[in-house]
Design an enzyme around this catalytic site. Sequence first.
Site, short mmCIF file in Angstrom:
data_model
loop_
_atom_site.label_atom_id
_atom_site.label_comp_id
_atom_site.label_asym_id
_atom_site.label_seq_id
_atom_site.Cartn_x
_atom_site.Cartn_y
_atom_site.Cartn_z
CG HIS A 13 -1.19 -0.95 -8.02
ND1 HIS A 13 -1.53 -1.80 -6.99
CD2 HIS A 13 0.17 -0.95 -8.04
CE1 HIS A 13 -0.44 -2.30 -6.43
NE2 HIS A 13 0.62 -1.80 -7.06
CG ASN A 53 -0.12 -2.29 0.40
OD1 ASN A 53 -1.18 -2.79 0.73
ND2 ASN A 53 0.04 -1.68 -0.76
NE ARG A 69 -4.95 -3.95 -3.44
CZ ARG A 69 -3.82 -3.34 -3.20
NH1 ARG A 69 -2.89 -3.91 -2.45
NH2 ARG A 69 -3.60 -2.14 -3.69
CD GLU A 87 0.77 -4.45 -2.51
OE1 GLU A 87 2.02 -4.46 -2.44
OE2 GLU A 87 0.14 -3.69 -3.25
CE1 TYR A 140 5.55 -7.02 -0.49
CE2 TYR A 140 4.71 -4.81 -0.20
CZ TYR A 140 4.65 -6.03 -0.83
OH TYR A 140 3.69 -6.26 -1.78
CD GLU A 195 2.67 0.28 -1.98
OE1 GLU A 195 3.54 0.57 -2.80
OE2 GLU A 195 2.65 -0.80 -1.36
C1 BGC Z 1 3.55 -2.49 -4.66
C2 BGC Z 1 3.60 -3.60 -5.67
C3 BGC Z 1 5.01 -4.17 -5.75
C4 BGC Z 1 5.40 -4.67 -4.38
C5 BGC Z 1 6.78 -5.29 -4.31
C6 BGC Z 1 4.29 -2.79 -3.38
O1 BGC Z 1 4.81 -1.63 -2.84
O2 BGC Z 1 2.22 -2.13 -4.40
O3 BGC Z 1 3.17 -3.11 -6.89
O4 BGC Z 1 5.13 -5.15 -6.70
O5 BGC Z 1 5.41 -3.58 -3.49
O6 BGC Z 1 7.76 -4.37 -4.65
#
Ligand code: BGC
Length: 506
Positions: free
Chosen positions: A141, A326, A96, A398, A328, A186
């Site tokens: 992006h 995405n 990607r 992501e 985290y 995002e």
């Molecule tokens: C973004 C990336 C970023 C990653 C870590 C994501 O929200 O798409 O560009 O590097 O988070 O912060």
Amino acid sequence: MFLQRVVVFCALLGVSWCTEDWTFPEGFKFGAASASYQVEGGWNAKDKGENIWDRFSHAHPEIIKNSDNGDVACDSYNQWERDIEMAKELGLDFYRFSLSWSRLLPTGLDNYVSEDGTAYYNNLINGLLAAGIQPMVTLYHWDLPLPLQELGGWTNPLIADWFTDYARVAYSLFGDRVKIWLTINEPIVICDVAYNTGVLAPGIRSPEHGANICTKNVLLSHAKAYRLYDTEFRSRYHGEVSLANQLVWFEPATADDKELAEIAIENVTGRYSHPIFSKEGGWPPVIEKMMAERSKEKGYSKSVLPPFTQEEKELIRGTYDFYAMNHYTSRLIRKAKEGEHTATWYFGGFRDMNAVLSPGSDWKPTASTWFYQYPPGIRGQLVWLKEHYGDMKFMITENGLATFGGLNDQDRIDYYESYLKQLLLAIREDGVKLTHYTAWTLMDNFEWTDGYSVKYGLYEVDFEDPKRPRVPRASAHYYASIIKNHSLNVVKPKNENDRLTAREEL
Ligand code: BGC
């Protein structure tokens, strides 16, 4: 394979650590991601136009750690062949990456298409395909052409047409070979985080108006670009289109906070999903009501959340072929006590909720200040999406860990293992139709306001060396081994030199 034999052997002996089967379903695809401004460099190569990150990083070095910028970044503008080689070493099914709008259309508009930009992306796409790796392409992006920003950028409603014209150029040039498109990466970051804080390009703080106007325009831009694919390209190219949402998961801190957690999810997930993925379309009702009430209290005659016309609602509703997520991190949420300082955070809405956000006491912190690890969050989020919007196809576009560097990244290995296990549980136990997983990121890169100080890469990049050499971390061997075995039942490397399970791949 040796490892499979070990698993079978363990199974015969009944040894539990290796008998549990963590194999991915047939056809499940693994990839890794990057983004143009974060890796390409070549900020003024040939006829490339200036974009908002070029301008922001040059004009406000004080906002970015060590005054870093993406002028050279990983030099992928020159080193795209090495990037493909790395994707091959890992055994990726897909890669990607995003197009730099101003590399392709230097003025942002479609009257002039750069030959150099076209050649760069053709080389990358053709090189990937020749290596058996599918390109997954993001149109936007975060690097808006500067001339469009000077006309208001995402707060000018005409952006929907400018974006659609850009999408037409990209689909026309590359649509014969690119079968998975993500329109916008995002929206919550480019609208909410950027306009709430002013610390991301374009560097404008306008929490009440900028953030909300941008949100509406981003959704319209995505929808028009999706409809364009439908009407002009789908019958020829048979690709799929969606947008990638950044989703933070919220757990109620106590049983009394369930309703509040649901509002928080609607605020972060719903605002960017309900208009597209719900059956009825439009803003999530709970958020629309909250914003209208708060706007009235503040003396506005109208809600600061711009309404959709019926026609706009219909335009946006259903503009997806899959859900791209995405993910985290997560947060616990609870009601604030009398007089307690309430959360504002990066996202709008929270300051109106009288809520307190925190990580769980045992969630591990990471090198990114906002990022605490909570593996069950990724599963909870997928189940919520399936329950609210239906049994559609999902892709993780992501997911990855922030560290301060080092080749022996056992913490990243553990992160991938724990999050991938949760995804397998979502597939098996919750029936989530997850088809793709994307590791963020292929290599260390420009991490926005953290500059080069925070590392997410499977490959380490030496930013002191003009050649920007890339070296695989222990996690690269681990990920390659997972891909090769299509399973988490692999031996983990002990360090970056330990290619025990990955010797054949790297
Ligand atoms: C973004 C990336 C970023 C990653 C870590 C994501 O929200 O798409 O560009 O590097 O988070 O912060």
